[in-house]
Design an enzyme around this catalytic site. Sequence first.
Site, PDB file in Angstrom:
ATOM      1  CB  ILE A  31      -0.983  -0.033   1.201  1.00 23.93           C
ATOM      2  CG1 ILE A  31      -2.179   0.854   0.944  1.00 23.93           C
ATOM      3  CG2 ILE A  31      -0.296   0.302   2.514  1.00 23.93           C
ATOM      4  CD1 ILE A  31      -3.345   0.603   1.894  1.00 23.93           C
ATOM      5  CG  HIS A 100       5.404  -9.235   5.376  1.00 23.84           C
ATOM      6  ND1 HIS A 100       5.087  -9.225   6.712  1.00 23.84           N
ATOM      7  CD2 HIS A 100       6.151  -8.126   5.159  1.00 23.84           C
ATOM      8  CE1 HIS A 100       5.618  -8.153   7.280  1.00 23.84           C
ATOM      9  NE2 HIS A 100       6.271  -7.470   6.359  1.00 23.84           N
TER      10      HIS A 100
HETATM   11  P1  5GP Z   1       7.220  -4.693   7.396  1.00 28.64           P
HETATM   12  O1  5GP Z   1       7.850  -3.406   7.837  1.00 28.64           O
HETATM   13  O2  5GP Z   1       6.362  -5.330   8.466  1.00 28.64           O
HETATM   14  O3  5GP Z   1       8.244  -5.641   6.828  1.00 28.64           O
HETATM   15  O4  5GP Z   1       6.308  -4.303   6.164  1.00 28.64           O
HETATM   16  C1  5GP Z   1       4.927  -4.266   6.204  1.00 28.64           C
HETATM   17  C2  5GP Z   1       4.462  -3.697   4.875  1.00 28.64           C
HETATM   18  O5  5GP Z   1       3.063  -3.882   4.779  1.00 28.64           O
HETATM   19  C3  5GP Z   1       4.743  -2.199   4.713  1.00 28.64           C
HETATM   20  O6  5GP Z   1       5.564  -1.989   3.568  1.00 28.64           O
HETATM   21  C4  5GP Z   1       3.348  -1.590   4.540  1.00 28.64           C
HETATM   22  O7  5GP Z   1       3.308  -0.542   3.606  1.00 28.64           O
HETATM   23  C5  5GP Z   1       2.510  -2.779   4.107  1.00 28.64           C
HETATM   24  N1  5GP Z   1       1.105  -2.711   4.528  1.00 28.64           N
HETATM   25  C6  5GP Z   1       0.653  -2.457   5.777  1.00 28.64           C
HETATM   26  N2  5GP Z   1      -0.689  -2.484   5.809  1.00 28.64           N
HETATM   27  C7  5GP Z   1      -1.086  -2.780   4.534  1.00 28.64           C
HETATM   28  C8  5GP Z   1      -2.365  -2.957   3.935  1.00 28.64           C
HETATM   29  O8  5GP Z   1      -3.423  -2.851   4.564  1.00 28.64           O
HETATM   30  N3  5GP Z   1      -2.396  -3.248   2.612  1.00 28.64           N
HETATM   31  C9  5GP Z   1      -1.251  -3.385   1.867  1.00 28.64           C
HETATM   32  N4  5GP Z   1      -1.377  -3.673   0.590  1.00 28.64           N
HETATM   33  N5  5GP Z   1      -0.017  -3.221   2.417  1.00 28.64           N
HETATM   34  C10 5GP Z   1       0.053  -2.923   3.724  1.00 28.64           C
END
Ligand code: 5GP
Length: 114
Positions: A31, A100
């Site tokens: 997102i 992820h």
């Molecule tokens: P992390 O920092 O946990 O590795 O990355 C989480 C990722 O999830 C971030 O890049 C953030 O932009 C993405 N993200 C968080 N909430 C959502 C959402 O509701 N939809 C989508 N498509 N991405 C999300």
Amino acid sequence: MNECIFCKIISKEIPADIVFEDEHCLAFKDIHPTAPVHALIIPKHHIPTLNDLTSLDVNIIGHIVNTAITLSKKLGIAEDGYRLVANCNKDAGQVVYHVHFHLLGGRPFSWPPG
Ligand code: 5GP
Ligand code: ZN
């Protein structure tokens, strides 16, 4: 009740721009993209962090990496290159606690990462 945002994307309770889906994993556009191509690839069952993976999860991780390779071709970044990143816990900046892998491409990336 499961409050995990990625589980809600899997169940279609909240929308996402899905680029690949099969029985075991889901891939959708981030997102807040940090590169021209920025997809997230997740297992369809809830695992909070890489630290929670067990030997039973070897197949899904292999499947996710294989999916990333396929997607890199489909999204046109295979030849120039891409980065496949998984953040674990706070020092790595993990904010969503459902395992992820970020598939990033479409621009050069520095090494080492910041
Ligand atoms: P992390 O920092 O946990 O590795 O990355 C989480 C990722 O999830 C971030 O890049 C953030 O932009 C993405 N993200 C968080 N909430 C959502 C959402 O509701 N939809 C989508 N498509 N991405 C999300
Ligand atoms: Zn989840």
